[in-house]
Design a protein around this motif. Sequence first.
Motif: not given
Length: 162
Positions: A18-34
């Motif tokens: 299990m891993a977690a973090a706060e990413i300073p970007a909107a979910p749409e941008a994080v989704f695209t990055a993944l």
Amino acid sequence: MMLGHSWPQAMANAETVMAAAEIPAAPEAVFTALVTDEVERWWGSADTYRMTGWTADLRAGGRWSLTVKTADGSRLPASGRFLEIEVPRRIVQTRRYDWDHPTLGRHETTVAYLLEPTPAGTRLTICHGGFAGFPDAAAEHAEGWARVLGWLQAYAGRLVAA
């Protein structure tokens, strides 16, 4: 903008990471990055490895593949298929090294990403399962996910600052 207590956190038991973090970007941008070739821009570092050759058929049942290029120049292929895609909230995919990984071999695992909007961007939680019988691989992947989440945080932070 600095986030309080936002360092990536990861832990493993004998079967699941299990891993977690706060990413300073909107979910749409994080989704695209993944899930797009954007992974080649942030996933890795010069002294560890880089992702190259990302390809993906972004639909349930679609395949993805990439090549990990290590700091010493080795090329290590990995691939899998998407089990679920719910833009921009959830990604579930299988993952397998197409080479003899030292602690996991070619054993297939499953990675689930959950993206939740927060006031500061996105809470990204990763559940990487399928490590039963491979406890050393689970511990190693927990360390790896903390590092990967740190890279993603830094990348998103640079985008926000630009």
